[in-house]
Design a protein around this motif. Structure first.
Motif, PDB file in Angstrom:
ATOM      1  N   ALA A 132       7.987  -6.365   1.103  1.00  0.00           N
ATOM      2  CA  ALA A 132       6.636  -5.930   0.761  1.00  0.00           C
ATOM      3  C   ALA A 132       6.569  -4.425   0.580  1.00  0.00           C
ATOM      4  CB  ALA A 132       5.658  -6.367   1.857  1.00  0.00           C
ATOM      5  N   VAL A 133       7.269  -3.688   1.457  1.00  0.00           N
ATOM      6  CA  VAL A 133       7.294  -2.226   1.344  1.00  0.00           C
ATOM      7  C   VAL A 133       8.035  -1.797   0.083  1.00  0.00           C
ATOM      8  CG1 VAL A 133       8.153  -0.114   2.407  1.00  0.00           C
ATOM      9  CG2 VAL A 133       7.069  -1.859   3.818  1.00  0.00           C
ATOM     10  N   ALA A 134       9.171  -2.455  -0.202  1.00  0.00           N
ATOM     11  CA  ALA A 134       9.930  -2.115  -1.407  1.00  0.00           C
ATOM     12  C   ALA A 134       9.097  -2.373  -2.660  1.00  0.00           C
ATOM     13  CB  ALA A 134      11.229  -2.921  -1.452  1.00  0.00           C
ATOM     14  N   ALA A 135       8.334  -3.469  -2.661  1.00  0.00           N
ATOM     15  CA  ALA A 135       7.488  -3.780  -3.814  1.00  0.00           C
ATOM     16  C   ALA A 135       6.412  -2.719  -3.998  1.00  0.00           C
ATOM     17  CB  ALA A 135       6.853  -5.159  -3.632  1.00  0.00           C
ATOM     18  N   TRP A 136       5.842  -2.257  -2.877  1.00  0.00           N
ATOM     19  CA  TRP A 136       4.837  -1.183  -2.968  1.00  0.00           C
ATOM     20  C   TRP A 136       5.467   0.095  -3.521  1.00  0.00           C
ATOM     21  CZ3 TRP A 136       4.678   3.642  -0.722  1.00  0.00           C
ATOM     22  CH2 TRP A 136       3.474   4.343  -0.836  1.00  0.00           C
ATOM     23  N   ALA A 137       6.653   0.457  -3.050  1.00  0.00           N
ATOM     24  CA  ALA A 137       7.315   1.673  -3.520  1.00  0.00           C
ATOM     25  C   ALA A 137       7.660   1.578  -4.995  1.00  0.00           C
ATOM     26  CB  ALA A 137       8.583   1.924  -2.697  1.00  0.00           C
ATOM     27  N   LEU A 138       8.019   0.378  -5.466  1.00  0.00           N
ATOM     28  CA  LEU A 138       8.348   0.207  -6.883  1.00  0.00           C
ATOM     29  C   LEU A 138       7.161   0.501  -7.786  1.00  0.00           C
ATOM     30  CD1 LEU A 138      10.657  -2.946  -7.144  1.00  0.00           C
ATOM     31  CD2 LEU A 138      11.186  -0.598  -7.855  1.00  0.00           C
ATOM     32  N   ALA A 144      -3.376   4.579 -15.082  1.00  0.00           N
ATOM     33  CA  ALA A 144      -2.330   4.898 -14.098  1.00  0.00           C
ATOM     34  C   ALA A 144      -2.883   5.670 -12.913  1.00  0.00           C
ATOM     35  CB  ALA A 144      -1.218   5.691 -14.785  1.00  0.00           C
ATOM     36  N   GLU A 145      -3.732   6.654 -13.171  1.00  0.00           N
ATOM     37  CA  GLU A 145      -4.255   7.479 -12.086  1.00  0.00           C
ATOM     38  C   GLU A 145      -5.213   6.690 -11.193  1.00  0.00           C
ATOM     39  OE1 GLU A 145      -3.382  10.381 -11.189  1.00  0.00           O
ATOM     40  OE2 GLU A 145      -2.753  11.600 -12.894  1.00  0.00           O
ATOM     41  N   CYS A 146      -6.076   5.879 -11.790  1.00  0.00           N
ATOM     42  CA  CYS A 146      -7.031   5.123 -10.985  1.00  0.00           C
ATOM     43  C   CYS A 146      -6.325   4.039 -10.179  1.00  0.00           C
ATOM     44  CB  CYS A 146      -8.098   4.505 -11.885  1.00  0.00           C
ATOM     45  SG  CYS A 146      -9.293   5.685 -12.562  1.00  0.00           S
ATOM     46  N   ALA A 147      -5.389   3.338 -10.785  1.00  0.00           N
ATOM     47  CA  ALA A 147      -4.657   2.303 -10.053  1.00  0.00           C
ATOM     48  C   ALA A 147      -3.916   2.897  -8.871  1.00  0.00           C
ATOM     49  CB  ALA A 147      -3.683   1.589 -10.995  1.00  0.00           C
ATOM     50  N   THR A 148      -3.365   4.094  -9.046  1.00  0.00           N
ATOM     51  CA  THR A 148      -2.608   4.729  -7.970  1.00  0.00           C
ATOM     52  C   THR A 148      -3.495   5.036  -6.767  1.00  0.00           C
ATOM     53  OG1 THR A 148      -1.021   5.667  -9.524  1.00  0.00           O
ATOM     54  CG2 THR A 148      -1.177   6.717  -7.372  1.00  0.00           C
ATOM     55  N   ALA A 149      -4.762   5.364  -6.997  1.00  0.00           N
ATOM     56  CA  ALA A 149      -5.671   5.619  -5.875  1.00  0.00           C
ATOM     57  C   ALA A 149      -5.798   4.378  -4.994  1.00  0.00           C
ATOM     58  CB  ALA A 149      -7.043   6.041  -6.390  1.00  0.00           C
ATOM     59  N   PHE A 150      -5.760   3.195  -5.603  1.00  0.00           N
ATOM     60  CA  PHE A 150      -5.887   1.957  -4.832  1.00  0.00           C
ATOM     61  C   PHE A 150      -4.579   1.581  -4.153  1.00  0.00           C
ATOM     62  CE2 PHE A 150      -9.450   1.850  -7.715  1.00  0.00           C
ATOM     63  CZ  PHE A 150     -10.464   1.334  -6.931  1.00  0.00           C
ATOM     64  N   THR A 151      -3.438   1.827  -4.793  1.00  0.00           N
ATOM     65  CA  THR A 151      -2.167   1.533  -4.123  1.00  0.00           C
ATOM     66  C   THR A 151      -1.935   2.515  -2.968  1.00  0.00           C
ATOM     67  OG1 THR A 151      -0.919   2.878  -5.728  1.00  0.00           O
ATOM     68  CG2 THR A 151      -1.127   0.528  -6.176  1.00  0.00           C
ATOM     69  N   ASN A 152      -2.373   3.765  -3.116  1.00  0.00           N
ATOM     70  CA  ASN A 152      -2.262   4.716  -2.008  1.00  0.00           C
ATOM     71  C   ASN A 152      -3.010   4.221  -0.777  1.00  0.00           C
ATOM     72  OD1 ASN A 152      -0.701   6.542  -3.428  1.00  0.00           O
ATOM     73  ND2 ASN A 152      -2.411   7.856  -3.997  1.00  0.00           N
ATOM     74  N   ALA A 153      -4.167   3.623  -1.004  1.00  0.00           N
ATOM     75  CA  ALA A 153      -5.000   3.173   0.112  1.00  0.00           C
ATOM     76  C   ALA A 153      -4.392   1.988   0.858  1.00  0.00           C
ATOM     77  CB  ALA A 153      -6.395   2.803  -0.396  1.00  0.00           C
ATOM     78  N   ARG A 206       7.374   8.846   5.989  1.00  0.00           N
ATOM     79  CA  ARG A 206       8.558   8.313   5.352  1.00  0.00           C
ATOM     80  C   ARG A 206       8.209   7.304   4.261  1.00  0.00           C
ATOM     81  NH1 ARG A 206      13.080   7.440   9.931  1.00  0.00           N
ATOM     82  NH2 ARG A 206      11.519   8.676  11.066  1.00  0.00           N
ATOM     83  N   LEU A 207       7.168   6.521   4.512  1.00  0.00           N
ATOM     84  CA  LEU A 207       6.725   5.566   3.501  1.00  0.00           C
ATOM     85  C   LEU A 207       6.275   6.292   2.237  1.00  0.00           C
ATOM     86  CD1 LEU A 207       5.940   2.668   2.643  1.00  0.00           C
ATOM     87  CD2 LEU A 207       3.697   3.095   3.681  1.00  0.00           C
ATOM     88  N   LEU A 229       4.570  -5.787  -6.692  1.00  0.00           N
ATOM     89  CA  LEU A 229       3.432  -5.441  -5.834  1.00  0.00           C
ATOM     90  C   LEU A 229       2.472  -6.617  -5.722  1.00  0.00           C
ATOM     91  CD1 LEU A 229       1.793  -2.938  -4.445  1.00  0.00           C
ATOM     92  CD2 LEU A 229       0.475  -3.049  -6.564  1.00  0.00           C
ATOM     93  N   PHE A 230       2.169  -7.236  -6.853  1.00  0.00           N
ATOM     94  CA  PHE A 230       1.235  -8.357  -6.851  1.00  0.00           C
ATOM     95  C   PHE A 230       1.837  -9.593  -6.193  1.00  0.00           C
ATOM     96  CE2 PHE A 230      -0.160  -5.665 -10.383  1.00  0.00           C
ATOM     97  CZ  PHE A 230      -1.514  -5.596 -10.143  1.00  0.00           C
TER      98      PHE A 230
END
Length: 455
Positions: free
Chosen positions: A11-17, A124-133, A146-147, A215-216
């Motif tokens: 799950a963490v690797a998918a988020w980082a990808l 890209a910028e808006c989606a990143t705000a949600f993945t950051n959260a 580290r994450l 991620l999904f």
């Protein structure tokens, strides 16, 4: 890396990808491939092309800055983030794919290029705000640094590979029809109509679909719903959060500091290649290698910065990174074709000589390594610092404010460089104005205090 007890490594690797998925929008489209194509091939006047591209980038940044705080506040009320990410993913794919149709000579090439770039950037910028959260659900507080560093490093790797693919296989010199690898573009792409440069758009869209999918599929999300009155409640929450910044001086100071130093960093990246081309006479190969070196050093910087983040705190990592960037900006301003360090005379670069054979070029390349090594930790530790400063129940809207602080004044750095350059007729003096952005950000950051309970 020890993980949150309920989250798997997959799950963490998918988020980082996901950072790698969006990176070509910034690396290929905004910086090294499509943007130079737009300025030099779609426009008769490169200066006018640069101005139009700047307006498009500023417009996208302003929309992102204004949209993400209210959308983040609504998302905090409705729960899940993946649905929002999916919606903005559609903008990325449509906007990037549209760039293929920006054919030189077409009456619609310029509006297609600018419109597609704006749409893809907003997505890209808006989606990143949600993945950051999503970060606090993936790692405990002592591992957030580290994450975040892992995500930035993965994004840099993705950008590096995507740039290498584009330069080696797609983008060709129209004079000899060969790519940087010395071969004809793959898939029969026609160099005469710059199909290799235009292919950066659909390639970025396909890349995004491939690397965003994990991620999904594998990264958990909080329960989603849309209770009655969620929009009104979310916007009310945002208004209360904005008013409460007066009672949260550390968060307010950090957002102000972030606004200043991100403006400076954005402009330094934007003008780095331009400065190399103007002051040192660089062509596409030199500029491409410059970009690769910045990305490679950013990978290592992000990983080391994430490790330091968890040991000494994100505020120190950000401060140290700002110190390196300030020193790099001073050193860049000291270089021209015949001098380094302002007063030391050197032999200027010679056309058709070996790659980076002159002292100014070698110093500039060394500074590219410093720039990359400092920018990765700066950005990674900035978002982990926000996690420590923002209320957990309002984290998505806090990341919206974070995006706002990084975008709402994004025009200041480029405008400052352009204005000072025009007044002094000197690229060196123009770039030097960015030093004030880094010093101002560092001064505000010095007043921020992180609660002990969140360190």
């Amino acid at each position: 890396m020890p993980l949150h007890r309920t989250v798997s490594r997959r799950a963490v690797a998918a988020w980082a990808l996901y950072d790698a998925a969006t990176q070509p929008v910034f690396t290929l489209l905004a910086t090294f491939v499509f943007a130079p194509f737009f300025v030099s091939r779609l426009m008769d006047d490169p200066a006018e092309g640069q101005a139009l591209w700047g307006v498009a980038a500023g417009t996208a940044g302003l929309i992102v800055g204004l949209a993400t705080p209210p959308l983040g506040a609504i998302a905090d009320r409705t729960g899940g983030r993946k649905l929002w990410i999916a919606g903005f993913s559609l903008l990325i794919v449509l906007g990037a794919s549209a760039l293929w149709f920006a054919v030189p000579g077409s009456a619609y090439a310029v509006p297609i290029a600018l419109g597609g770039f704006v749409v893809a950037t907003i997505g890209a910028e808006c989606a990143t705000a949600f993945t950051n959260a999503m970060m606090p659900t993936l790692a405990p507080p002592e591992r957030i640094g580290r994450l975040s560093g892992l995500g930035w490093a993965t994004g840099y790797v993705g950008g590096l590979i995507a740039l290498a693919v584009a330069l080696l296989l797609f983008s060709a010199d129209p004079e000899d029809g060969l790519t940087l690898a010395g071969i004809a573009p793959i898939l029969g792409l026609d160099p005469a109509t710059f199909e290799g440069d235009r292919a950066a758009g659909p390639f970025s869209a396909l890349w995004y679909l491939v690397f965003a999918a994990p991620l999904f599929l594998f990264t958990p999300d909080v329960a989603a719903g849309f209770p009655r009155g969620a929009v009104r409640a979310g916007l009310s929450d945002l208004w209360r959060t904005l008013k409460s910044l007066r009672r949260s001086p550390d968060l307010a100071l950090f957002l102000a500091a972030h606004m200043l130093y991100v403006d400076g960093l954005t402009a330094l990246f934007a003008f780095g290649g331009i400065y190399g081309a103007g002051a040192l006479g660089w062509g596409p190969i030199e500029t491409g290698v410059f970009g690769v070196l910045v990305i490679v050093s950013g990978i290592f910087g992000s990983l080391v910065g994430g490790w330091l983040d968890d040991r000494v705190g994100p505020e120190r990592v950000v401060a140290w990174s700002l110190g390196l960037l300030t020193a790099a900006a001073v050193a860049i301003a000291s270089i021209d074709r015949a001098r380094i360090l302002f007063v030391v005379p050197v032999t200027p670069p010679v056309p058709d000589d070996a790659l980076f054979s002159s002292a100014p070029e070698r110093l500039f390349i060394g500074l590219a390594l410093v720039l990359g090594a400092a920018s990765g930790p700066l950005q990674a530790s900035s978002r982990s610092l926000l996690v420590r400063l923002a209320p957990k129940e309002k984290l998505t809207q806090a990341f919206g404010l974070f995006a706002l602080s990084g975008k709402v004044t994004s025009f200041l750095g480029p405008f400052a460089v352009a204005g000072v350059t025009a007044l002094t007729d000197s690229q060196r003096v123009g770039v030097s104005v960015l030093i004030a952005f880094f010093l101002g950000g560092a001064a505000l950051l010095g007043a921020v205090r992180v609660p002990e309970a969140r360190r």
